[in-house]
Design a protein around this motif. Structure first.
Motif, short mmCIF file in Angstrom:
data_model
loop_
_atom_site.label_atom_id
_atom_site.label_comp_id
_atom_site.label_asym_id
_atom_site.label_seq_id
_atom_site.Cartn_x
_atom_site.Cartn_y
_atom_site.Cartn_z
N LYS A 52 -14.67 -9.95 -52.94
CA LYS A 52 -13.52 -9.64 -53.41
C LYS A 52 -13.40 -7.74 -53.02
O LYS A 52 -11.67 -8.36 -52.72
CB LYS A 52 -12.73 -10.32 -54.33
N LYS A 95 -7.43 -10.07 -50.71
CA LYS A 95 -6.74 -11.62 -51.87
C LYS A 95 -6.91 -10.49 -53.46
O LYS A 95 -7.23 -10.40 -53.48
CB LYS A 95 -7.94 -12.69 -52.76
N PRO A 96 -5.44 -11.04 -53.71
CA PRO A 96 -5.47 -9.93 -55.32
C PRO A 96 -6.56 -10.56 -56.39
O PRO A 96 -6.62 -11.23 -56.62
CB PRO A 96 -4.23 -10.79 -55.79
N LEU A 97 -6.60 -9.89 -56.95
CA LEU A 97 -7.79 -9.48 -57.50
C LEU A 97 -7.80 -9.73 -59.24
O LEU A 97 -6.40 -9.27 -59.99
CB LEU A 97 -8.38 -7.60 -58.04
N ALA A 98 -8.04 -10.04 -59.99
CA ALA A 98 -8.14 -9.95 -61.81
C ALA A 98 -8.44 -8.60 -62.03
O ALA A 98 -8.71 -7.62 -61.38
CB ALA A 98 -9.20 -11.02 -62.19
N GLN A 99 -8.03 -8.39 -63.37
CA GLN A 99 -6.95 -7.28 -63.79
C GLN A 99 -9.01 -5.91 -64.42
O GLN A 99 -9.25 -5.58 -64.04
CB GLN A 99 -6.35 -7.22 -65.39
N GLU A 101 -13.19 -9.08 -63.99
CA GLU A 101 -13.67 -10.02 -63.92
C GLU A 101 -14.64 -9.49 -63.48
O GLU A 101 -15.43 -8.59 -63.38
CB GLU A 101 -13.62 -10.70 -62.72
N PRO A 158 -4.44 -5.14 -55.17
CA PRO A 158 -3.31 -6.65 -55.09
C PRO A 158 -3.68 -6.81 -56.49
O PRO A 158 -5.10 -7.14 -56.76
CB PRO A 158 -2.94 -6.64 -53.99
N LEU A 159 -2.99 -7.06 -57.63
CA LEU A 159 -3.39 -8.11 -58.98
C LEU A 159 -2.59 -9.00 -58.94
O LEU A 159 -1.85 -9.13 -58.30
CB LEU A 159 -2.79 -7.06 -59.80
N LYS A 160 -3.97 -9.90 -59.33
CA LYS A 160 -3.20 -11.38 -60.18
C LYS A 160 -2.40 -11.60 -60.59
O LYS A 160 -1.91 -10.52 -62.16
CB LYS A 160 -4.49 -12.49 -60.26
#
Length: 160
Positions: A52, A95-99, A101, A158-160
Motif C-alpha cells: 500500500k 490509497k489512504p492507510l489505516a492507522q 494494519e 493519507p489516513l482512512k
C-alpha cells in the motif's frame, strides 16, 4: 463428524490458504549449521514490498530450520526476526492507510506459528513504523524488531 469438520477443519484450511498470500523475495541466505540429511539450518534475508506504499521495501532476516523436517515444511522455525524498511524509490500512497494494519504474514510452522509485519503511521513525525513479531495460537513470542521510514514533510500520509 460433519459438524466437527465444518467447525474446525474448514476454517483451519482457509487460514492456511490466507497465510500464504504474502510473498517474499529471497535476497540471500547463509548456512548456520551443517545437516547431514536435508538442507542446512540457515538465516534467510527476504524482501517484502509494502503493498500500500509505493517505494518502500522491508528486509527481514530470520532463521530457517533445515533437516528432513525443514525439507518437507514440517519444521517450526524460531520466533526471531530482524527488520529494516527503506525507501527504495519515490514514495506515494495510492490509497489512504489505516492507522495500524498488518501488511504481511508468513507461517513459520505447519499450523500454529506466524511471522507478522505490522505498519503503524506516526503522524506527528510523518513516519511509517514497521514492527515484526511472531505469534502462536496459544503463546506468542515477545521477541520483536522495529524500524521506521521517515516521509518527507512535503508529503502528507493519507489516513482512512
Amino acid at each position: 463428524m460433519k459438524n466437527l469438520c465444518a467447525r474446525f477443519l474448514l476454517p483451519l484450511g482457509s487460514a492456511m490458504l490466507l497465510a500464504s498470500v504474502a510473498h517474499a523475495e529471497v535476497i540471500g541466505s547463509v548456512d548456520t549449521a551443517f545437516i547431514l540429511i536435508g538442507p542446512d539450518h540457515k538465516i534467510v534475508v527476504e524482501a517484502y514490498d509494502d503493498p500500500k506504499v509505493d517505494g518502500v521495501t522491508c528486509y527481514v532476516s530470520r532463521a530457517k530450520t533445515g533437516g528432513i523436517k525443514g525439507a518437507f515444511g514440517l519444521a517450526e522455525d524460531k520466533a526471531e526476526a530482524s527488520i529494516a524498511c527503506r525507501q527504495v524509490g519515490p514514495i506515494s500512497f495510492p490509497k489512504p492507510l489505516a492507522q495500524q494494519e498488518e501488511v504481511f504474514s508468513e507461517r513459520l510452522s505447519v499450523l500454529f506459528k506466524k511471522l507478522r509485519i505490522v505498519r503503524v503511521v506516526d503522524s506527528k513525525r510523518n513516519a511509517l513504523v514497521y514492527l515484526t513479531y511472531s505469534d502462536r495460537l496459544v503463546d506468542g513470542s515477545p521477541k520483536n524488531s522495529v524500524t521506521a521510514v521517515p516521509i518527507d514533510k512535503a508529503i502528507a500520509i493519507p489516513l482512512k
